[in-house]
Design an enzyme around this catalytic site. Structure first.
Site, mmCIF file in Angstrom:
data_model
loop_
_atom_site.group_PDB
_atom_site.id
_atom_site.type_symbol
_atom_site.label_atom_id
_atom_site.label_comp_id
_atom_site.label_asym_id
_atom_site.label_seq_id
_atom_site.Cartn_x
_atom_site.Cartn_y
_atom_site.Cartn_z
ATOM 1 N N CYS A 81 6.246 -0.283 6.806
ATOM 2 C CA CYS A 81 5.803 0.856 5.999
ATOM 3 C C CYS A 81 6.948 1.268 5.093
ATOM 4 O O CYS A 81 8.104 1.324 5.533
ATOM 5 C CB CYS A 81 5.424 2.009 6.933
ATOM 6 S SG CYS A 81 4.916 3.500 6.065
ATOM 7 N N LEU A 82 6.638 1.578 3.844
ATOM 8 C CA LEU A 82 7.677 1.980 2.902
ATOM 9 C C LEU A 82 8.361 3.269 3.348
ATOM 10 O O LEU A 82 9.485 3.542 2.931
ATOM 11 C CB LEU A 82 7.074 2.152 1.501
ATOM 12 C CG LEU A 82 6.522 0.853 0.882
ATOM 13 C CD1 LEU A 82 5.767 1.159 -0.405
ATOM 14 C CD2 LEU A 82 7.633 -0.158 0.638
ATOM 15 N N HIS A 132 -2.252 7.290 7.119
ATOM 16 C CA HIS A 132 -1.291 8.175 6.434
ATOM 17 C C HIS A 132 -1.949 9.494 6.014
ATOM 18 O O HIS A 132 -1.307 10.539 6.020
ATOM 19 C CB HIS A 132 -0.742 7.508 5.169
ATOM 20 C CG HIS A 132 0.455 6.630 5.395
ATOM 21 N ND1 HIS A 132 1.650 7.105 5.893
ATOM 22 C CD2 HIS A 132 0.649 5.306 5.176
ATOM 23 C CE1 HIS A 132 2.519 6.101 5.955
ATOM 24 N NE2 HIS A 132 1.939 4.996 5.536
ATOM 25 N N GLY A 191 0.810 -1.210 0.000
ATOM 26 C CA GLY A 191 0.000 0.000 0.000
ATOM 27 C C GLY A 191 0.842 1.258 0.000
ATOM 28 O O GLY A 191 1.988 1.248 0.466
ATOM 29 N N HIS A 210 -4.067 1.221 7.789
ATOM 30 C CA HIS A 210 -2.711 1.794 7.779
ATOM 31 C C HIS A 210 -2.640 2.957 6.780
ATOM 32 O O HIS A 210 -2.120 4.035 7.098
ATOM 33 C CB HIS A 210 -1.714 0.682 7.428
ATOM 34 C CG HIS A 210 -0.291 1.116 7.243
ATOM 35 N ND1 HIS A 210 0.745 0.617 8.022
ATOM 36 C CD2 HIS A 210 0.291 1.973 6.363
ATOM 37 C CE1 HIS A 210 1.877 1.178 7.623
ATOM 38 N NE2 HIS A 210 1.642 1.996 6.613
ATOM 39 N N GLU A 211 -3.180 2.731 5.574
ATOM 40 C CA GLU A 211 -3.095 3.766 4.536
ATOM 41 C C GLU A 211 -3.987 4.962 4.873
ATOM 42 O O GLU A 211 -3.600 6.115 4.626
ATOM 43 C CB GLU A 211 -3.453 3.194 3.159
ATOM 44 C CG GLU A 211 -2.569 2.049 2.669
ATOM 45 C CD GLU A 211 -1.086 2.315 2.771
ATOM 46 O OE1 GLU A 211 -0.656 3.467 2.631
ATOM 47 O OE2 GLU A 211 -0.340 1.345 3.031
ATOM 48 N N GLN A 252 3.059 9.881 1.099
ATOM 49 C CA GLN A 252 4.316 9.138 0.973
ATOM 50 C C GLN A 252 5.072 9.475 -0.304
ATOM 51 O O GLN A 252 6.262 9.189 -0.409
ATOM 52 C CB GLN A 252 4.052 7.626 1.027
ATOM 53 C CG GLN A 252 3.560 7.164 2.386
ATOM 54 C CD GLN A 252 3.379 5.664 2.407
ATOM 55 O OE1 GLN A 252 2.343 5.171 2.004
ATOM 56 N NE2 GLN A 252 4.398 4.938 2.841
#
Ligand code: NI
Length: 160
Positions: free
Chosen positions: A91-92, A137, A46, A133-134, A51
């Site tokens: 997480c990226l 963000h 995701g 999670h997304e 991000q």
């Protein structure tokens, strides 16, 4: 399409609240395409607007093993959650790390698709975790804010 640079923890853009998308412009459409391409390139599940430095309420996800089941959520809104799941999350934007996070195991979300048509998505397990999670963000929240275990190093975990 192009690969976008992924912002990392410490970058203040990750802590800002994203703005609602009012209309799908060609520019935003290409951001969405780039986000998916970037997601597939890095092998993530995701990615949210902030991000890649875009403070708009846009999320792309793909939790399929074959990475052929993209989900795009514009202006996602959580309608309902239930249950609980505890598991490792990464997480990226927090490269090389992971930690235990407890979240609902079910989520119902209302959003718009890339054509700005209204959609509803019900998700369980990994997809529910990913949606939550997304969506976090988009409000400047990272999983490290809600972890219930230590922040672990990915390499160290593999040696165990
Ligand atoms: Ni993330």
């Amino acid at each position: 399409m192009a690969i976008r640079n992924i912002r990392e923890i410490g970058d203040e853009v990750l802590r800002k609240k994203s703005k609602e998308v009012k209309e799908m412009t060609p520019q935003l459409r290409s951001v969405v395409d780039d986000m998916l391409e970037t997601l597939y390139q890095v092998g993530g599940v995701g990615l949210a607007g902030p991000q890649v430095g875009i403070l708009k309420r846009v999320v792309v996800m793909d939790v399929s093993e074959e990475q052929n089941d993209p989900v795009v959520l514009i202006n996602p809104e959580i309608l309902e959650t239930s249950g609980s799941q505890t598991g490792m999350e990464g997480c990226l934007s927090v490269p090389g790390k992971h930690a235990q996070v407890t979240r609902p195991s079910y989520v119902k979300v209302r959003a718009q698709n890339v054509e700005m048509e209204p959609i509803e998505l019900e998700a369980t397990d990994l997809l529910a975790r990913c949606v939550l999670h997304e969506c976090d963000h988009l409000d400047g929240i990272l999983y490290v804010d809600k972890k219930d275990g230590p922040l672990l190093d990915n390499e160290a975990e593999e040696e165990e």
